[in-house]
Design an enzyme around this catalytic site. Sequence first.
Site, short mmCIF file in Angstrom:
data_model
loop_
_atom_site.label_atom_id
_atom_site.label_comp_id
_atom_site.label_asym_id
_atom_site.label_seq_id
_atom_site.Cartn_x
_atom_site.Cartn_y
_atom_site.Cartn_z
N TYR A 129 0.74 -0.90 0.15
CA TYR A 129 -0.13 -0.11 0.07
C TYR A 129 0.92 1.18 0.06
O TYR A 129 0.82 2.32 -0.15
CB TYR A 129 -1.09 0.37 1.34
CG TYR A 129 -0.62 0.16 2.53
CD1 TYR A 129 0.12 -0.95 2.92
CD2 TYR A 129 -0.58 1.71 3.21
CE1 TYR A 129 0.73 -1.30 4.53
CE2 TYR A 129 0.57 1.69 4.70
CZ TYR A 129 0.55 0.16 5.05
OH TYR A 129 1.33 0.76 5.84
N THR A 146 10.03 1.52 6.99
CA THR A 146 9.80 2.04 8.86
C THR A 146 11.25 0.77 9.24
O THR A 146 11.22 0.07 9.17
CB THR A 146 9.08 1.54 9.73
OG1 THR A 146 8.19 2.14 9.32
CG2 THR A 146 8.90 1.64 11.23
N LYS A 158 9.96 8.59 13.15
CA LYS A 158 9.08 8.15 12.75
C LYS A 158 9.00 6.88 13.49
O LYS A 158 7.72 6.48 14.26
CB LYS A 158 9.65 6.78 11.40
CG LYS A 158 9.08 5.56 11.33
CD LYS A 158 7.71 6.42 10.79
CE LYS A 158 6.55 5.28 10.32
NZ LYS A 158 4.83 5.31 9.42
N ASN A 180 5.60 7.14 16.39
CA ASN A 180 4.38 5.99 16.71
C ASN A 180 4.31 5.16 17.91
O ASN A 180 3.55 5.09 18.53
CB ASN A 180 4.72 4.40 15.74
CG ASN A 180 3.64 5.01 14.17
OD1 ASN A 180 3.28 5.88 14.64
ND2 ASN A 180 3.77 4.60 13.37
N CYS A 238 1.47 -0.13 12.02
CA CYS A 238 2.22 -0.33 12.77
C CYS A 238 2.49 0.02 14.41
O CYS A 238 4.24 0.16 14.75
CB CYS A 238 2.15 1.79 12.65
SG CYS A 238 1.61 2.04 10.57
N1 SAJ Z 1 -6.27 2.72 19.67
C1 SAJ Z 1 -6.23 2.98 20.44
N2 SAJ Z 1 -6.71 4.56 21.15
C2 SAJ Z 1 -6.66 5.08 20.93
C3 SAJ Z 1 -5.93 4.97 19.55
C4 SAJ Z 1 -5.64 4.24 18.65
O1 SAJ Z 1 -6.93 1.90 21.63
O2 SAJ Z 1 -6.64 6.41 21.32
C5 SAJ Z 1 -5.95 1.98 19.05
C6 SAJ Z 1 -6.70 1.09 17.69
O3 SAJ Z 1 -7.78 0.64 17.65
C7 SAJ Z 1 -6.25 0.74 16.80
C8 SAJ Z 1 -4.78 0.55 16.76
O4 SAJ Z 1 -4.66 1.68 18.48
O5 SAJ Z 1 -6.44 -0.94 16.69
C9 SAJ Z 1 -4.27 1.78 16.27
O6 SAJ Z 1 -5.09 3.03 15.81
P1 SAJ Z 1 -4.16 3.80 14.61
O7 SAJ Z 1 -5.03 4.57 15.29
O8 SAJ Z 1 -2.88 4.45 15.49
O9 SAJ Z 1 -4.20 3.85 13.82
P2 SAJ Z 1 -2.98 3.01 12.68
O10 SAJ Z 1 -2.19 1.99 12.71
O11 SAJ Z 1 -3.60 2.99 10.62
O12 SAJ Z 1 -2.02 4.46 12.84
C10 SAJ Z 1 -1.65 4.97 11.64
C11 SAJ Z 1 -0.24 5.59 11.97
N3 SAJ Z 1 0.36 6.53 10.71
C12 SAJ Z 1 1.81 5.76 10.47
O13 SAJ Z 1 1.78 5.06 10.70
C13 SAJ Z 1 1.91 6.83 9.34
C14 SAJ Z 1 -0.24 6.66 13.20
O14 SAJ Z 1 0.84 7.04 13.62
C15 SAJ Z 1 -0.99 7.73 13.28
O15 SAJ Z 1 -1.58 8.39 13.85
C16 SAJ Z 1 -2.66 6.75 13.04
O16 SAJ Z 1 -2.11 6.50 11.30
C17 SAJ Z 1 -3.36 8.17 12.60
O17 SAJ Z 1 -3.55 8.75 12.95
O18 SAJ Z 1 -4.81 8.26 11.90
#
Ligand code: SAJ
Length: 466
Positions: free
Chosen positions: A27, A139, A225, A229, A279
Amino acid sequence: MIDLSLQDLQQMIEDQTAPIAVIGLGYVGLSVACEFARIGFQVIGIEQRQERVAQINQGLSPITGEEPGLAELLASMIASGRLRASTDYHELTNCRVILIAVETPIDEFNRPEYLALRRALLGMGALLQPGTLVIVESTLSPGSMQKMVAPLLVETSGLTLSRDFFLGYCPERVMPGKLLSNLRSVSRAVGGMTTETAQVMATLYRHIVLADLDLTDCITAELVKTVENAYRDVQIAFANEAALICEAVGGDVWKVRQLVNKSPFRQMHLPGAGVGGHCIPKDPWLLVDGVSRVTSGIHADEKLADSRLEEEFSPTLIPSARRINDNMPMHVASLLAQSLAEAGLSLKGAQILILGFAYLEDSDDTRNSPSASLVEVLQDHGAKVIIHDPYIQQFQGEVLARAAGCDAAVIMVSHSPYLALDPQDLRSVLHWPILVDGRHVFDGPALRKAGWIYRAVGQSLESMQA
Ligand code: SAJ
């Protein structure tokens, strides 16, 4: 092939005549390949999965899930001939820019597993031409560019770094479901092995990134990076631990969080049923990998004759946060066991409906799904599991039909369709009015008042008594 200086390369990038190769058409790689082709570059995607190469060359996107604009862009770039896919690394020899966007997972010991990266570097090394700019987007554990990528390319190509070929690191910041918009609108750390290389990299990315391009060195870009995360993971773990404390002392974390976040500079994240995706569960381990070095500590303690003590530093907060988050599915299982016990039931022999299997709301992505961990725990304890997920084909179907005959239901993902679910409908088909809420989808006090055996992450029973 003439040896191009960095300046000549810069010019070719400016006027989009530098052919680009993208190794890894996942992706990240596919979206960046399409974007550079859209600008006008000739792009070749190198991908080891033959079936994926064939699919892309037919103009069909292999990316599942909603990715606005990507399928159409891919089709038009293939039709225009500006983008092509191949399994053959020899296609790189006439490219002047090579981007590497392969997976960099962790293994069972939470160590970086660089098999795909090594394969890409070894595949291209001997074919690397003088005057080429190589950029890694995957990463990496900080220090990998200096300690692994650069030496491997120098060794396999016989070329001199930053003289014959140029090397940099520009970590991707795309998010599933928003690939093209993130690529265009999110700033990037642009790490060059030299300042001049970083400047030429910025010339390249300026074509597709409308946000800041922050020029820096490789180690800083690698740290940015993985730290960004790990930061998110620690924030989520903090919210989860606060939730567990609330349960233990009679509080409601959702009320607490709402008022905490009214305090200036607070932004408490969402407690939940776990942390999935490709991530957040992985990058913190890349950050701390190998960071266990002897550091000299200055101790003012008068008892210590030698004021310079060698001490071992190894990160504790970041690994602990990982363990807290990884344990949340187990906590949901324990809330379920408590709920079943209230009805005189146990996990053994119970039939449980799991609502949500993707790792994120309104997504079909199941990588490192907390629901998968929960299913394993429940099955280990003798429960039968029925899974529903509106976005995943094998788990789709009418929720109430899937719920029929189940003893209890567990919400693991706050998919939009679940927000519209009427608990009364659910109650009419479940054997018992037992509901465990891992994502604060329902109104706990109201459900308990209506006679549900309801438990939720972060909400103590006391806090839900009317
Ligand atoms: N989650 C929680 N509590 C929160 C936020 C997320 O339990 O407050 C859980 C979600 O349910 C999920 C996991 O964490 O299971 C990850 O959620 P995420 O919102 O971080 O989504 P991702 O995994 O797609 O993270 C990506 C990351 N982007 C990149 O690596 C380029 C992250 O750095 C971004 O902050 C995130 O997207 C985003 O903000 O959408």
